[in-house]
Design a protein around this motif. Structure first.
Motif: not given
Length: 307
Positions: A73-98
């Protein structure tokens, strides 16, 4: 539509199954009720800030990605040693307005996504729920869950494809700001190519129209809505037997035609991973995203009055 029970939602971490105070509150209390305050000691004392509505990110990670690799599953494929889904979650996790994040998965990846969320310590992830066979089913599952938890009708909901791992902070915040003026907004990029509208002529497609390129945009995500708007659009769409959109904005455009959808600037880095070739292309955005999100994370830890 699949409806998750509270007991089945992410049993490994009870804190995440509970909604945040913003999402769990009674809608009327969340929007209208304010805590009692003592009289101001002096006329110079500032008034209390108005209550802020929840800003919820729904990360859709339920696709099976058969065009990519059905066994990987592409959601779990690693890009720069991090799964794709984690990159997406972090985009919102680290935005203080979310304020809250809901992750929608399919059974094939659920256990692994739960493990990744636990290991990542993503505190804003309130629930991991299962979606449906199609993208619209996954969105409906998330909307139903939010409704069940009594989210305020004017809450801001941002729906994002997990396989767009490098969405820019400016696009996320642009959606949040646009919802102060509009009931719907979508991230998009101006098309650099001429778009051809075609029609069928026997077994061949022929050009029917050539729209002005300045009016053509390529849709991205997140796509953002006031909760009552996207919920109502899906209610109307559910009554249509020919309802098969692949895009949440189209649901609003088709079923709430009087609702204006604002355009928010997207970016080349916010590309969607569909094939193996896309995965190779998107890797070049990882370094810059790492740098920017490290800054976002630090800034999110600092209170405004301490900055």
């Amino acid at each position: 539509m699949r409806e998750e029970s509270q007991e089945s939602q992410h049993d490994r971490q009870p804190d995440r199954a509970r909604q945040s105070q913003a999402c769990d509150a009674d809608p009327q209390e969340a929007v209208q009720s304010q805590p009692a305050t003592e009289p101001a000691e002096s006329a110079a004392e500032p008034a209390a800030a108005p209550a802020q509505v929840p800003v919820v990110a729904v990360v859709l990670a339920a696709g099976f990605g058969t065009r990519f690799d059905a066994r990987n599953p592409k959601q779990l494929v690693a890009v720069a040693n991090k799964p794709v889904v984690c990159w997406s979650i972090e985009a919102f996790e680290y935005d203080p307005r979310i304020t809250d994040i809901v992750v929608v998965v399919n059974p094939q990846v659920r256990d692994e996504v739960e493990r990744l969320v636990d290991e990542g310590g993503y505190a804003k992830v309130r629930a991991i729920i299962e979606g449906g066979a199609e993208r619209v089913d996954s969105t409906e599952s998330a909307l139903q869950m939010l409704a069940d938890f009594g989210i305020p009708q004017d809450a801001k909901v941002l729906i994002h494809d997990s396989v767009r791992p490098f969405v820019e902070r400016s696009s996320i915040d642009g959606c949040i700001d646009a919802l102060d003026e509009f009931d719907a907004a979508t991230v998009a990029m101006a098309s650099t190519d001429t778009i051809l509208v075609t029609e069928d002529l026997g077994d061949r497609k022929v050009v029917h129209a050539v729209p002005d390129r300045s009016d053509m945009f390529r849709a991205q995500t997140p796509q953002a809505f006031r909760f009552k708007t996207i919920r109502r659009a899906y209610e109307l769409a559910a009554q249509d037997p020919d309802f098969h959109p692949t895009d949440d904005t189209r649901v609003v455009v088709d079923y709430l035609p009087d609702t204006r959808v604002a355009i928010v600037a997207g970016s080349e880095s916010n590309m969607k991973i569909t094939t193996q070739d896309d995965l190779e292309m998107v890797k070049r955005f990882a370094f810059e995203a790492t740098r920017k999100r490290a800054i976002d994370r630090v800034q999110g830890m600092v209170r405004p009055d301490e900055a």
